[in-house]
Design a protein around this motif. Structure first.
Motif, PDB file in Angstrom:
ATOM      1  N   VAL A   1       0.875  -1.171   0.000  1.00 21.05           N
ATOM      2  CA  VAL A   1       0.000   0.000   0.000  1.00 21.05           C
ATOM      3  C   VAL A   1       0.908   1.216   0.000  1.00 21.05           C
ATOM      4  O   VAL A   1       1.749   1.352   0.897  1.00 21.05           O
ATOM      5  N   PRO A   2       0.823   2.078  -0.998  1.00 19.15           N
ATOM      6  CA  PRO A   2       1.718   3.238  -1.046  1.00 19.15           C
ATOM      7  C   PRO A   2       1.661   4.032   0.255  1.00 19.15           C
ATOM      8  O   PRO A   2       0.586   4.221   0.843  1.00 19.15           O
ATOM      9  N   GLU A   3       2.803   4.499   0.697  1.00 22.90           N
ATOM     10  CA  GLU A   3       2.864   5.174   1.985  1.00 22.90           C
ATOM     11  C   GLU A   3       2.311   6.601   1.937  1.00 22.90           C
ATOM     12  O   GLU A   3       2.209   7.244   2.982  1.00 22.90           O
TER      13      GLU A   3
ATOM     14  N   GLY B   1       1.449   4.334   5.683  1.00 24.54           N
ATOM     15  CA  GLY B   1       2.299   5.095   6.587  1.00 24.54           C
ATOM     16  C   GLY B   1       3.568   4.348   6.919  1.00 24.54           C
ATOM     17  O   GLY B   1       3.725   3.168   6.596  1.00 24.54           O
ATOM     18  N   SER B   2       4.472   5.026   7.582  1.00 22.87           N
ATOM     19  CA  SER B   2       5.764   4.452   7.948  1.00 22.87           C
ATOM     20  C   SER B   2       5.643   3.597   9.204  1.00 22.87           C
ATOM     21  O   SER B   2       4.622   3.609   9.908  1.00 22.87           O
ATOM     22  N   CYS B   3       6.724   2.893   9.518  1.00 24.40           N
ATOM     23  CA  CYS B   3       6.744   2.100  10.743  1.00 24.40           C
ATOM     24  C   CYS B   3       6.683   3.003  11.978  1.00 24.40           C
ATOM     25  O   CYS B   3       6.154   2.593  13.024  1.00 24.40           O
ATOM     26  N   VAL B   4       7.200   4.221  11.888  1.00 21.78           N
ATOM     27  CA  VAL B   4       7.131   5.135  13.026  1.00 21.78           C
ATOM     28  C   VAL B   4       5.696   5.598  13.245  1.00 21.78           C
ATOM     29  O   VAL B   4       5.220   5.685  14.383  1.00 21.78           O
ATOM     30  N   ALA B   5       4.982   5.877  12.160  1.00 19.17           N
ATOM     31  CA  ALA B   5       3.563   6.224  12.295  1.00 19.17           C
ATOM     32  C   ALA B   5       2.780   5.064  12.884  1.00 19.17           C
ATOM     33  O   ALA B   5       1.892   5.253  13.728  1.00 19.17           O
ATOM     34  N   ALA B   6       3.100   3.847  12.448  1.00 14.99           N
ATOM     35  CA  ALA B   6       2.410   2.669  12.993  1.00 14.99           C
ATOM     36  C   ALA B   6       2.645   2.533  14.490  1.00 14.99           C
ATOM     37  O   ALA B   6       1.736   2.160  15.251  1.00 14.99           O
TER      38      ALA B   6
ATOM     39  N   SER C   1      17.417  14.706   5.057  1.00 11.18           N
ATOM     40  CA  SER C   1      17.499  15.691   3.979  1.00 11.18           C
ATOM     41  C   SER C   1      17.971  15.048   2.678  1.00 11.18           C
ATOM     42  O   SER C   1      17.469  15.369   1.586  1.00 11.18           O
ATOM     43  N   TYR C   2      18.928  14.136   2.780  1.00 12.68           N
ATOM     44  CA  TYR C   2      19.379  13.438   1.575  1.00 12.68           C
ATOM     45  C   TYR C   2      18.289  12.503   1.043  1.00 12.68           C
ATOM     46  O   TYR C   2      18.069  12.405  -0.174  1.00 12.68           O
ATOM     47  N   LEU C   3      17.587  11.832   1.936  1.00 12.30           N
ATOM     48  CA  LEU C   3      16.507  10.945   1.493  1.00 12.30           C
ATOM     49  C   LEU C   3      15.376  11.734   0.844  1.00 12.30           C
ATOM     50  O   LEU C   3      14.761  11.265  -0.130  1.00 12.30           O
ATOM     51  N   ASP C   4      15.090  12.915   1.348  1.00  7.73           N
ATOM     52  CA  ASP C   4      14.062  13.754   0.728  1.00  7.73           C
ATOM     53  C   ASP C   4      14.436  14.092  -0.716  1.00  7.73           C
ATOM     54  O   ASP C   4      13.584  14.107  -1.614  1.00  7.73           O
ATOM     55  N   VAL C   5      15.706  14.374  -0.948  1.00  4.16           N
ATOM     56  CA  VAL C   5      16.153  14.684  -2.307  1.00  4.16           C
ATOM     57  C   VAL C   5      15.966  13.471  -3.221  1.00  4.16           C
ATOM     58  O   VAL C   5      15.433  13.585  -4.337  1.00  4.16           O
TER      59      VAL C   5
ATOM     60  N   GLY D   1      12.241   6.909   6.816  1.00  3.65           N
ATOM     61  CA  GLY D   1      12.335   8.255   6.283  1.00  3.65           C
ATOM     62  C   GLY D   1      12.284   8.354   4.773  1.00  3.65           C
ATOM     63  O   GLY D   1      12.411   9.457   4.230  1.00  3.65           O
ATOM     64  N   PHE D   2      12.101   7.234   4.091  1.00  7.02           N
ATOM     65  CA  PHE D   2      11.986   7.242   2.631  1.00  7.02           C
ATOM     66  C   PHE D   2      10.632   6.648   2.262  1.00  7.02           C
ATOM     67  O   PHE D   2      10.449   5.436   2.326  1.00  7.02           O
ATOM     68  N   PRO D   3       9.644   7.462   1.906  1.00 11.70           N
ATOM     69  CA  PRO D   3       8.317   6.928   1.572  1.00 11.70           C
ATOM     70  C   PRO D   3       8.381   6.015   0.342  1.00 11.70           C
ATOM     71  O   PRO D   3       8.968   6.370  -0.684  1.00 11.70           O
ATOM     72  N   VAL D   4       7.788   4.848   0.466  1.00 16.01           N
ATOM     73  CA  VAL D   4       7.756   3.867  -0.631  1.00 16.01           C
ATOM     74  C   VAL D   4       6.370   3.929  -1.263  1.00 16.01           C
ATOM     75  O   VAL D   4       5.359   3.783  -0.573  1.00 16.01           O
TER      76      VAL D   4
END
Length: 559
Positions: A250-252, A258-263, A374-378, A403-406
């Motif tokens: 399921v797209p994040e 959502g991410s594992c931190v949101a979970a 910041s690098y992952l956002d890029v 930190g990298f949405p899949v």
């Protein structure tokens, strides 16, 4: 299609290759050697039907096959010499086993008359087949040339039936070179998946319908079931989370993703957990404590598991277990829930609002993990939705877990629970070989990259247009931090002296760029992906400057 009744004289190597072709294999990763000459000669003669990628180390052959399998769901096949050659690939086999990836290892053996004699023949192991059986789902020897079609077919049946996993076949040196009439087999037929039992489905559906705050966690076993999982999540207004293997099912950025931190933020209120094709490492290891084995979780939440492997229900015992393929079993749950609650979930808007709030809270919390985020956002901004991100064990890689949405199925390739340092770069070469028309980014640390740095030669020679980003912090970052904080700053083996990565790239004939800030990475990453050529980007990171991601990977229980 080859006719089953017509025999053709072939060497053992040719018989294996023909059986691969019958089973739809069009790509193989390999490193030739004396015991394997007949097989590689057959590959060369069939080069119009099967592409063989050469590598510079056997381990890379195994990981390239793993990357191919992990990103496609189809078998990844590699061939290497026996003994030390196949032993060099065992880390990749363990990784494939841990990730339930269909990988086929083809290797040789000593001459048949030397089997079991312990005479010290070239590349002899005490019992290679037993070693392979301890690392794979199934392994067998092809005793005669004419047996090759049947054994290869069985290898495919074992690899792809039920829970996928790696398999291996071996053939003695002289048998592979000998000739005999071979009658081709049709493609292997898979063992049927168990049909979901109606009683188990109904029991699971009742628990889920009665839950006020259900949660769904997915693993590698659900990668082919995205549509069904999304339908189930909608029917329950339930969040869907994954740690590694199930990311993107399921797209994040979906309202229920959502991410594992949101979970983790939503976990305290969860009253029923549904695991689909997942070992459920997050709630029952990472959130419960890595040193105590939870075998029978206590409610709340009640645990429902849907898995194709019956052994899973003994490893982590659910309140209800549904034995089935993830796609078929999930659709059965959807139908049962719709029958039990045709009006739909009671407060879907409220559930979505809670999920959105948890996602926002999680993102704000993880912003402290810098400069990694910041690098992952890029990378996320530049990489298209269908682009593939191959992770690695490094400070940016650990941050990528959350930190990298899949955003799509099979667009995030991880190492699974084996945690194999150095897997990322060679795995990504296999991913790119499988998807030459799609952007693929490999991230790695300086330590892990040097495990397989020689495969820059493979990327250049085979024209594999992979973009590799090396985050160079001059250390094994985790080890350095642990020694500093937990062992009185007594450093040993954690500080690295590295080569000049730009000179190294140039020596291999690979385009190179060095950057030291996210904006500079953005400027070079887009053109690198568009070039279609292998590119190495070094990101210089001051040693010890990266914030620890571990508070979010082994969090304290949420309040």
């Amino acid at each position: 299609m080859l006719e089953r009744t017509r025999s053709t004289e072939a060497t053992g190597g040719a018989a294996i290759v023909d059986a691969l072709l019958v089973n739809g294999v069009d790509t193989l990763f390999g490193l030739p050697g004396a015991q394997m000459y007949p097989l590689f000669d057959a590959l060369q003669q069939r080069a119009d039907r099967i592409r063989t990628y050469g590598a510079r180390h056997e381990q890379a052959c195994g990981y390239m096959a793993f990357g191919y399998a992990r990103s496609t769901g189809r078998p990844g096949v590699y061939a290497v010499v026996p003994g030390p050659g196949v032993l060099n690939t065992t880390a990749a086999l363990c990784t494939a086993q841990g990730c339930s990836a269909p990988v086929l290892c083809i290797t040789g053996q000593v001459p048949a008359s030397f089997l079991g004699k312990g005479r010290g023949h070239l590349h002899e192991l005490p019992d290679q087949l037993a070693t392979l059986r301890s690392l794979t789902k199934w392994a067998e020897r092809i005793e005669r040339v004419e047996d090759a079609p049947a054994v290869i077919d069985e290898a495919f049946r074992q690899m792809l039936s039920g829970r996928p996993g790696p398999v291996a076949v071996e053939m003695a040196w002289d048998v592979m070179a000998s000739r005999a009439p071979v009658v081709p087999f049709p493609p292997a037929s898979m063992a049927p998946a168990p049909a979901p039992a109606r009683e188990a489905v109904e029991a699971a559906a009742r628990l889920l319908v009665e839950a006020r705050h259900p949660m769904i966690m997915v693993g590698s076993g659900a990668q082919h079931a995205g549509e069904a999982v999304r339908a189930l999540a909608e029917a329950l207004a339930a969040p869907v989370a994954a740690f590694r293997g199930g990311r993107g099912v399921v797209p994040e950025d979906h309202p229920l993703g959502g991410s594992c931190v949101a979970a983790h933020r939503l976990w305290p209120r969860t009253d029923v957990l549904l695991g689909i094709g997942s070992r459920l490492e997050m709630p029952y290891m990472r959130w419960a404590g890595m040193m105590t084995c939870v075998e029978r979780p206590q409610a709340p939440p009640h645990l429902v598991r849907l898995d194709i492997d019956p052994a899973e229900f003994g490893r982590l015992m659910p309140d209800v277990g549904v034995l089935a393929d993830a796609q078929e079993g999930t659709w059965a749950l959807v139908e049962a829930i719709r029958r039990l609650r045709p009006q739909g979930p009671a407060d879907p808007a409220g559930a979505r609002a809670a999920i959105a709030a948890a996602r926002d809270e999680a993102r704000r919390a993880v912003e402290v993990v810098q400069p990694q985020l910041s690098y992952l956002d890029v990378i996320r901004d530049v990489l298209p939705r269908d682009g593939i991100f191959v992770n690695e064990l490094c400070q940016v890689g650990f941050a990528a877990y959350f930190g990298f949405p899949v955003l799509g199925e099979r667009t995030y390739i991880s190492e699974g629970y084996q945690g194999t340092l150095g897997f990322g770069f060679p795995t990504a070469l296999g991913v790119k070989a499988a998807h030459p028309g799609r952007p693929v980014v490999s991230i790695t640390g300086d330590g892990g990259f040097l495990f397989a740095v020689q495969e820059l030669a493979t990327a250049a020679q085979e024209a594999i247009g992979l973009v590799t980003i090396v985050f160079n912090n001059g250390s094994y970052g985790n080890v350095l931090r642990d020694q500093q904080l937990g062992f009185g700053n007594r450093l040993i083996g954690s500080v690295l002296h590295n080569p000049d990565f730009m000179q190294l790239a140039a020596a291999f004939g690979v385009e190179g760029h060095r950057v030291d800030e996210p904006a500079a990475l953005r400027a070079v990453l887009g053109p690198a992906l568009a070039s279609g050529r292998p590119v190495l980007i070094e990101v210089a990171v001051p040693r010890g400057s990266e914030a620890s991601p571990w508070p979010f990977l082994h969090p304290k229980p949420a309040a």
